[in-house]
Design an enzyme around this catalytic site. Structure first.
Site, PDB file in Angstrom:
ATOM      1  N   ASP A  63      -2.359   3.685  -4.831  1.00  0.00           N
ATOM      2  CA  ASP A  63      -2.473   2.800  -3.068  1.00  0.00           C
ATOM      3  C   ASP A  63      -2.331   1.350  -3.759  1.00  0.00           C
ATOM      4  OD1 ASP A  63      -4.749   1.830  -1.983  1.00  0.00           O
ATOM      5  OD2 ASP A  63      -5.733   1.079  -3.425  1.00  0.00           O
TER       6      ASP A  63
ATOM      7  N   HIS B  26       0.645  -1.056  -0.081  1.00  0.00           N
ATOM      8  CA  HIS B  26      -0.096   0.348   0.411  1.00  0.00           C
ATOM      9  C   HIS B  26       0.454   1.175  -0.065  1.00  0.00           C
ATOM     10  CE1 HIS B  26      -3.262   2.329   0.761  1.00  0.00           C
ATOM     11  NE2 HIS B  26      -2.450   3.165   1.739  1.00  0.00           N
TER      12      HIS B  26
ATOM     13  N   LYS C 271       0.240   5.797   7.075  1.00  0.00           N
ATOM     14  CA  LYS C 271      -0.989   5.451   7.256  1.00  0.00           C
ATOM     15  C   LYS C 271      -2.262   5.700   5.755  1.00  0.00           C
ATOM     16  CE  LYS C 271       0.262   4.822  11.735  1.00  0.00           C
ATOM     17  NZ  LYS C 271      -0.192   4.060  13.157  1.00  0.00           N
TER      18      LYS C 271
ATOM     19  N   GLY D 298      -5.243   7.597   3.740  1.00  0.00           N
ATOM     20  CA  GLY D 298      -5.752   9.428   5.224  1.00  0.00           C
ATOM     21  C   GLY D 298      -5.159   9.778   5.406  1.00  0.00           C
ATOM     22  N   ILE D 299      -3.214   9.968   5.631  1.00  0.00           N
ATOM     23  CA  ILE D 299      -2.310  10.847   5.859  1.00  0.00           C
ATOM     24  C   ILE D 299      -2.183  11.708   4.430  1.00  0.00           C
ATOM     25  CG2 ILE D 299      -0.084  10.020   4.366  1.00  0.00           C
ATOM     26  CD1 ILE D 299       0.659  10.480   8.250  1.00  0.00           C
ATOM     27  N   GLY D 300      -1.916  11.291   3.583  1.00  0.00           N
ATOM     28  CA  GLY D 300      -1.668  13.190   2.278  1.00  0.00           C
ATOM     29  C   GLY D 300      -0.680  12.084   1.223  1.00  0.00           C
ATOM     30  N   LYS D 301      -0.765  10.372   1.006  1.00  0.00           N
ATOM     31  CA  LYS D 301       0.513  10.292   0.411  1.00  0.00           C
ATOM     32  C   LYS D 301      -0.826  10.788  -1.215  1.00  0.00           C
ATOM     33  CE  LYS D 301      -0.237   6.287   1.119  1.00  0.00           C
ATOM     34  NZ  LYS D 301      -1.403   6.359   2.560  1.00  0.00           N
ATOM     35  N   SER D 302      -1.596  10.191  -1.444  1.00  0.00           N
ATOM     36  CA  SER D 302      -2.044  10.887  -2.790  1.00  0.00           C
ATOM     37  C   SER D 302      -2.447  12.810  -3.235  1.00  0.00           C
ATOM     38  CB  SER D 302      -3.557  10.372  -3.413  1.00  0.00           C
ATOM     39  OG  SER D 302      -4.060   8.898  -2.759  1.00  0.00           O
TER      40      SER D 302
END
EC number: 2.7.11.-
Length: 305
Positions: A177, A138, A154, A156-160
């Protein structure tokens, strides 16, 4: 163990099937090809029987110079090991003797019009990737100024969102993802998508976007060599060090050691900019440059003067 079928190989490289059409489901498990040479003179101690066997002009010409009995002996000694298939290059035609042996043993015999050298280079490259050990994790994969980065953290932490900012700054998106990692060698890790998510980036509060449709073909690439692992983590107060040079850390994927750094998030921090700085810093280190070493040298020079 990953495998591909001879049928798949024939489809990818548009190979002509000369015989053995009923045995195209035979599996290929080795990532490189082999040109039988010493085997023709009876030396089989290190014969890689599970590899695809390539017969170029050199091999076919040699067989044509032998007597019928010698030819039967040479070919018979090889086909009895049942390699996955034989591929004749350069569109060679004078091979009915080879066709007969392959028919008797149920081994696919294929042909390509490409020259031996060019075809082997293409086929070896394809097999190395197709049969490489892989794992799906992931995260987000992006190419920053030619440097492949695996971005983790994790949900929702802001990767995308960070990846989207980097794309808008001119860098290239690879996967979101689900990132597929392939080990191509002891020090080579390839990052790619899983086809289903190809070109798609999921942004919270916005939804799914197609990166190529929105930002053009230059904003996307199918794969990249991973050389840096960056983990986004919540802000931890005073835990961040402020040293001149951070102690190198590494993470292991499929036996490949990748440099790892952690970037803690806080409102106002330019995370995309920090990733760009990390990528450029990694590149400079490959060239033998260290900003910390240069800084210390300046101090030493100033003290001496």
């Amino acid at each position: 163990m990953k495998t591909i079928t001879v049928q798949r190989l024939a489809e990818v490289f548009k190979l002509e099937v000369l015989t053995g059409a009923g045995y195209m489901d035979r599996e290929i498990t080795r990532p490189r090809t082999h040109r039988p040479g010493l085997e023709f003179v009876g030396y089989f101690d290190f014969f890689p029987m599970k590899r695809v066997q390539i017969l170029g002009r050199k091999e076919i010409t040699y067989l044509l110079t032998r007597t019928v009995e010698e030819r039967k002996l040479h070919i018979g000694n090889i086909v009895k090991y049942h390699p996955p298939c034989f591929i004749v290059t350069s569109g060679q035609q004078e091979i009915p003797f080879l066709t007969l042996f392959c028919e008797q043993e149920g081994i696919p015999l294929l042909r390509t019009s490409e020259t031996t050298t060019d075809f082997i280079a293409k086929l070896d490259g394809y097999l190395v990737k197709a049969l490489a050990p892989e794992v799906s994790i992931h995260g987000v994969c992006i190419n920053v100024s030619g440097i492949g980065i695996l971005l983790r953290g994790k949900s929702g932490i802001g990767k995308s969102e960070t990846a989207h900012t980097l794309i808008r700054r001119g860098h290239r998106f690879v996967a979101d993802d689900i990132v597929v990692l392939k080990r191509l060698g002891p020090a080579t890790l390839l990052g790619s998508h899983n086809e289903t998510t190809r070109e798609f980036l999921a942004l919270r509060s916005v939804g799914l976007i197609n990166v190529v449709r929105q930002y053009g073909r230059r904003a996307f690439q199918d794969e990249t060599r991973i050389v840096l692992d960056i983990e986004l983590t919540p802000w931890k107060g005073d835990s961040l060090n402020n040293e001149l040079e951070v102690v190198p850390q590494f993470i292991d994927y499929l036996g490949v050691q990748i440099p790892h750094i952690e970037i803690q998030l806080q409102p106002g921090r330019d995370v995309a900019g920090l990733i760009e700085a990390a990528a450029n810093n990694w590149y400079l280190k490959q060239l033998g440059y260290s900003a910390a070493e240069e800084f210390m040298k300046r101090i030493e020079d100033e003290m001496r003067s």
